[in-house]
Design a protein around this motif. Structure first.
Motif, PDB file in Angstrom:
ATOM      1  N   ALA A  93      15.628  51.012 107.226  1.00 20.83           N
ATOM      2  CA  ALA A  93      15.224  52.200 106.280  1.00 20.83           C
ATOM      3  C   ALA A  93      16.585  53.108 105.875  1.00 20.83           C
ATOM      4  CB  ALA A  93      14.394  53.127 107.110  1.00 20.83           C
ATOM      5  N   ARG A  94      17.383  53.273 106.886  1.00 20.18           N
ATOM      6  CA  ARG A  94      18.782  54.076 106.448  1.00 20.18           C
ATOM      7  C   ARG A  94      19.681  53.218 105.092  1.00 20.18           C
ATOM      8  NH1 ARG A  94      22.416  56.986 110.047  1.00 20.18           N
ATOM      9  NH2 ARG A  94      22.581  57.777 107.871  1.00 20.18           N
ATOM     10  N   ILE A  95      19.549  51.937 105.369  1.00 16.31           N
ATOM     11  CA  ILE A  95      20.471  51.164 104.276  1.00 16.31           C
ATOM     12  C   ILE A  95      19.564  51.540 103.054  1.00 16.31           C
ATOM     13  CG2 ILE A  95      20.948  48.879 103.566  1.00 16.31           C
ATOM     14  CD1 ILE A  95      21.787  48.248 106.601  1.00 16.31           C
ATOM     15  N   GLU A  96      18.261  51.253 103.120  1.00 19.19           N
ATOM     16  CA  GLU A  96      17.347  51.387 101.929  1.00 19.19           C
ATOM     17  C   GLU A  96      17.676  52.896 101.200  1.00 19.19           C
ATOM     18  OE1 GLU A  96      14.566  50.844  99.211  1.00 19.19           O
ATOM     19  OE2 GLU A  96      15.391  49.264 100.454  1.00 19.19           O
ATOM     20  N   ALA A  97      17.705  53.727 102.174  1.00 18.03           N
ATOM     21  CA  ALA A  97      17.861  55.362 101.767  1.00 18.03           C
ATOM     22  C   ALA A  97      19.341  55.485 101.057  1.00 18.03           C
ATOM     23  CB  ALA A  97      17.801  56.149 102.799  1.00 18.03           C
ATOM     24  N   ALA A  98      20.306  54.377 101.441  1.00 18.87           N
ATOM     25  CA  ALA A  98      21.664  54.839 100.966  1.00 18.87           C
ATOM     26  C   ALA A  98      21.993  53.925  99.886  1.00 18.87           C
ATOM     27  CB  ALA A  98      22.712  54.424 102.029  1.00 18.87           C
ATOM     28  N   THR A  99      20.975  53.281  99.226  1.00 23.93           N
ATOM     29  CA  THR A  99      21.455  52.411  98.161  1.00 23.93           C
ATOM     30  C   THR A  99      20.819  53.066  96.899  1.00 23.93           C
ATOM     31  OG1 THR A  99      20.720  50.688  99.380  1.00 23.93           O
ATOM     32  CG2 THR A  99      20.639  50.114  97.063  1.00 23.93           C
ATOM     33  N   PRO A 100      21.932  53.185  95.886  1.00 28.80           N
ATOM     34  CA  PRO A 100      21.405  53.800  94.702  1.00 28.80           C
ATOM     35  C   PRO A 100      20.266  53.473  93.885  1.00 28.80           C
ATOM     36  CG  PRO A 100      23.746  53.418  94.556  1.00 28.80           C
ATOM     37  CD  PRO A 100      23.153  52.827  96.001  1.00 28.80           C
ATOM     38  N   PRO A 101      19.563  54.184  93.149  1.00 25.67           N
ATOM     39  CA  PRO A 101      18.196  53.545  92.779  1.00 25.67           C
ATOM     40  C   PRO A 101      18.430  52.530  91.700  1.00 25.67           C
ATOM     41  CG  PRO A 101      18.257  56.035  92.846  1.00 25.67           C
ATOM     42  CD  PRO A 101      19.576  55.711  93.204  1.00 25.67           C
ATOM     43  N   THR A 113      28.450  51.929 106.706  1.00 24.95           N
ATOM     44  CA  THR A 113      28.983  51.165 107.645  1.00 24.95           C
ATOM     45  C   THR A 113      28.199  51.786 109.068  1.00 24.95           C
ATOM     46  OG1 THR A 113      31.131  51.059 106.674  1.00 24.95           O
ATOM     47  CG2 THR A 113      31.217  50.996 109.126  1.00 24.95           C
ATOM     48  N   ARG A 114      27.966  52.997 109.110  1.00 26.61           N
ATOM     49  CA  ARG A 114      27.463  53.507 110.350  1.00 26.61           C
ATOM     50  C   ARG A 114      25.766  52.887 110.629  1.00 26.61           C
ATOM     51  NH1 ARG A 114      29.763  58.336 109.029  1.00 26.61           N
ATOM     52  NH2 ARG A 114      27.822  59.285 108.016  1.00 26.61           N
ATOM     53  N   VAL A 115      25.294  52.764 109.192  1.00 26.22           N
ATOM     54  CA  VAL A 115      24.026  52.129 109.297  1.00 26.22           C
ATOM     55  C   VAL A 115      23.922  50.747 109.931  1.00 26.22           C
ATOM     56  CG1 VAL A 115      22.236  51.359 107.694  1.00 26.22           C
ATOM     57  CG2 VAL A 115      22.878  53.774 107.351  1.00 26.22           C
ATOM     58  N   VAL A 116      24.837  49.804 109.349  1.00 27.68           N
ATOM     59  CA  VAL A 116      25.102  48.785 109.889  1.00 27.68           C
ATOM     60  C   VAL A 116      25.307  48.684 111.375  1.00 27.68           C
ATOM     61  CG1 VAL A 116      26.695  46.685 109.959  1.00 27.68           C
ATOM     62  CG2 VAL A 116      26.196  47.930 107.661  1.00 27.68           C
ATOM     63  N   ARG A 117      25.690  49.418 111.874  1.00 28.26           N
ATOM     64  CA  ARG A 117      26.068  49.341 113.588  1.00 28.26           C
ATOM     65  C   ARG A 117      24.759  49.824 114.032  1.00 28.26           C
ATOM     66  NH1 ARG A 117      31.469  52.885 113.319  1.00 28.26           N
ATOM     67  NH2 ARG A 117      33.037  51.200 112.652  1.00 28.26           N
ATOM     68  N   ALA A 118      23.614  50.309 113.302  1.00 28.36           N
ATOM     69  CA  ALA A 118      22.400  50.594 113.853  1.00 28.36           C
ATOM     70  C   ALA A 118      22.582  51.690 114.940  1.00 28.36           C
ATOM     71  CB  ALA A 118      21.752  49.343 114.344  1.00 28.36           C
ATOM     72  N   GLY A 119      23.617  52.154 115.253  1.00 29.55           N
ATOM     73  CA  GLY A 119      23.570  53.327 116.230  1.00 29.55           C
ATOM     74  C   GLY A 119      23.660  54.682 115.886  1.00 29.55           C
ATOM     75  N   ALA A 120      23.560  54.973 114.603  1.00 28.88           N
ATOM     76  CA  ALA A 120      23.858  56.407 113.851  1.00 28.88           C
ATOM     77  C   ALA A 120      22.614  57.108 114.183  1.00 28.88           C
ATOM     78  CB  ALA A 120      24.036  56.406 112.616  1.00 28.88           C
ATOM     79  N   GLY A 121      22.862  58.252 114.073  1.00 33.26           N
ATOM     80  CA  GLY A 121      21.558  59.365 114.237  1.00 33.26           C
ATOM     81  C   GLY A 121      20.807  59.538 113.068  1.00 33.26           C
ATOM     82  N   PRO A 122      19.894  60.438 113.097  1.00 30.46           N
ATOM     83  CA  PRO A 122      18.957  60.280 111.777  1.00 30.46           C
ATOM     84  C   PRO A 122      19.350  61.178 111.012  1.00 30.46           C
ATOM     85  CG  PRO A 122      18.485  61.906 113.564  1.00 30.46           C
ATOM     86  CD  PRO A 122      19.650  61.162 114.120  1.00 30.46           C
ATOM     87  N   ARG A 123      20.517  61.415 110.673  1.00 29.23           N
ATOM     88  CA  ARG A 123      21.058  62.333 109.613  1.00 29.23           C
ATOM     89  C   ARG A 123      20.992  61.410 108.321  1.00 29.23           C
ATOM     90  NH1 ARG A 123      24.997  63.347 106.147  1.00 29.23           N
ATOM     91  NH2 ARG A 123      26.228  61.523 107.044  1.00 29.23           N
ATOM     92  N   PRO A 124      20.088  61.940 107.259  1.00 33.27           N
ATOM     93  CA  PRO A 124      19.813  61.090 106.006  1.00 33.27           C
ATOM     94  C   PRO A 124      21.117  61.256 105.267  1.00 33.27           C
ATOM     95  CG  PRO A 124      18.676  63.123 105.876  1.00 33.27           C
ATOM     96  CD  PRO A 124      19.120  63.117 107.055  1.00 33.27           C
ATOM     97  N   PRO A 125      21.518  60.235 104.290  1.00 33.42           N
ATOM     98  CA  PRO A 125      22.742  60.237 103.558  1.00 33.42           C
ATOM     99  C   PRO A 125      22.578  61.178 102.439  1.00 33.42           C
ATOM    100  CG  PRO A 125      21.569  58.307 102.853  1.00 33.42           C
ATOM    101  CD  PRO A 125      20.865  58.751 104.283  1.00 33.42           C
ATOM    102  N   GLN A 126      23.677  61.985 102.027  1.00 35.17           N
ATOM    103  CA  GLN A 126      23.367  63.041 100.864  1.00 35.17           C
ATOM    104  C   GLN A 126      23.720  62.038  99.812  1.00 35.17           C
ATOM    105  OE1 GLN A 126      22.741  66.144 101.640  1.00 35.17           O
ATOM    106  NE2 GLN A 126      22.550  65.283 103.670  1.00 35.17           N
ATOM    107  N   PRO A 127      23.242  62.790  98.499  1.00 35.25           N
ATOM    108  CA  PRO A 127      23.241  62.328  97.140  1.00 35.25           C
ATOM    109  C   PRO A 127      24.891  61.570  96.881  1.00 35.25           C
ATOM    110  CG  PRO A 127      21.988  63.951  97.052  1.00 35.25           C
ATOM    111  CD  PRO A 127      22.548  64.216  98.429  1.00 35.25           C
ATOM    112  N   ARG A 128      25.826  62.568  96.943  1.00 33.74           N
ATOM    113  CA  ARG A 128      27.072  62.034  96.645  1.00 33.74           C
ATOM    114  C   ARG A 128      27.531  61.119  97.534  1.00 33.74           C
ATOM    115  NH1 ARG A 128      31.296  66.849  96.341  1.00 33.74           N
ATOM    116  NH2 ARG A 128      32.386  65.052  95.648  1.00 33.74           N
TER     117      ARG A 128
END
Length: 414
Positions: free
Chosen positions: A13-21, A387-402
């Motif tokens: 879900a985090r990789i999905e959210a980090a992907t440009p639309p 990269t943090r998402v790939v490690r699957a251990g990052a916290g729940p902070r969503p990526p910012q637009p920039r």
């Protein structure tokens, strides 16, 4: 998705959210399929036979030519060159639209390619010297070093085409195809020198690369273009193999009089056209499939490690082979590839090769990540959220637009 562990679902879900639309996920999927095809193809048709204390290279395609269809599935370089041409021409156009220069764009692309190569070359230089000092035969050292460095020929051609992208952006693929046709006509039909075939090292891979440029120009958006390439390329290849005497295997076979790949022949190029056409037809189904976060996460992971997978997969095979010698001559690993028993045993070794490649990736992926740290000599540092998402251990902070935009553009080289 519900059947997967919660940690995997969160990471996807985090990789999905980090992907440009607006990202075309089909491009990443085709690149991932091309890389995995090359890796699996090499693992299936490359054998290192232990013979009187030395290792020599062999291929099951020599003893079992009916396995040639394996090469039709896994020789996917044409798709990689088409995707490379598409990404390069689109990236150069975007750089110029932002006011960037060709020089800065080229430095960034070549750095991403060549820094991991330098690490690999350094390690194998030390390994080769160590083997010679340790008493290994010259035949063994020559065999393993040649196999380990064999992926580099592709990168040299790819780097040359990348550097020539401004000249190739408008080139019609029919021009390099005509060069390949005439080279083979002179070489095979008129008794010309075999050395003439090396012209096709450039011309043959120019065909899919310029197809990628045509994709960028919007000339291949209609499904009809994919069908024409797929069916036309397949029919031409069938005629060349069935009636013109070209080999059925789309990779080189030890001892064969002619190799379709070294250098590329007209049959290899027409086969590549069929593959590219099929790839174009798969774009929409892939886009639909990659709406699923887990499927997209898997493709993203392969793309993040594409150079590492490509450069080190032969090393993983050889490391497994060398380690296995400690237990004796193992079937499917050190025995001649001359029967179905070898094929069955080799299939069982594939997970072991994959594990060895995972170890290599863990050790050397930092060079690939580091090579993309800057967008040119003075560009901004990329965000590390993906990269943090790939490690699957990052916290729940969503990526910012920039961060999302920078991660998508810089981390995946698009």
């Amino acid at each position: 998705m519900r059947a997967l562990p919660a940690r995997v679902r969160r990471a996807a879900a985090r990789i999905e959210a980090a992907t440009p639309p607006g990202r075309d996920r089909a491009v990443d999927a085709l690149r991932a399929l091309a890389i995995l095809g090359v890796v699996l193809g090499h693992w299936l048709v490359t054998a290192l036979v232990s013979d009187s204390g030395t290792l020599r290279a062999a291929s099951p395609l020599a003893a079992m030519p009916w396995l040639a269809p394996v090469s039709w599935v896994f020789q996917t370089l044409a798709v990689f060159f088409m995707v490379g041409g598409h990404v390069a021409t689109r990236g150069l156009a975007a750089t110029r639209a932002r006011g960037g220069t060709y020089g800065g764009w080229l430095r960034a692309r070549l750095t991403r390619l060549l820094v991991p190569v330098a690490a690999m070359a350094a390690l194998w230089t030390v390994a080769a010297l160590g083997l010679l000092v340790g008493g290994a035969s010259y035949t063994t050292v020559h065999t393993v070093v040649k196999l380990a460095l064999s992926p580099l020929w592709f990168l040299l051609v790819f780097c040359a085409l990348t550097a020539a992208t401004p000249l190739l952006a408008r080139l019609n693929p029919l021009w390099p195809l005509a060069v390949v046709l005439h080279v083979d006509l002179v070489r095979f039909g008129l008794g010309g020198p075999d050395s003439l075939g090396w012209v096709n090292v450039a011309a043959g891979w120019l065909v899919p690369y310029t197809l990628g440029a045509a994709w960028t120009r919007g000339e291949l958006e209609q499904r009809r273009a994919g069908w024409v390439l797929c069916l036309g390329g397949a029919a031409a290849t069938a005629v060349l193999v069935g009636w013109a005497g070209y080999p059925a295997s789309m990779v080189g076979v030890p001892g064969a009089a002619v190799s379709n790949l070294d250098p590329p022949t007209l049959a290899a190029v027409t086969f590549g056209l069929a593959q590219c056409g099929l790839a174009l037809l798969l774009r929409d189904p892939l886009r639909r499939a990659l709406r699923r976060p887990v499927a997209w996460a898997a493709v993203a992971l392969v793309n993040l490690s594409a150079m590492t997978l490509f450069l080190w997969h032969q090393t993983a095979l050889m490391a497994t082979t060398a380690t296995g010698l400690l237990a004796g001559r193992l079937p499917g690993l050190h025995t001649p590839p001359d029967g179905l028993d070898w094929v069955a045993a080799r299939l069982l070794w594939l997970p072991v090769f994959a594990t060895a490649l995972l170890v290599c990736g863990t050790a050397f992926h930092g060079f690939e990540r580091g090579s993309g740290r800057r967008n040119g000599p003075r560009g901004p540092r990329p965000d590390r959220s993906v990269t943090r998402v790939v490690r699957a251990g990052a916290g729940p902070r969503p990526p910012q637009p920039r961060e999302t935009a920078r991660a998508g553009v810089l981390r995946w080289g698009r």
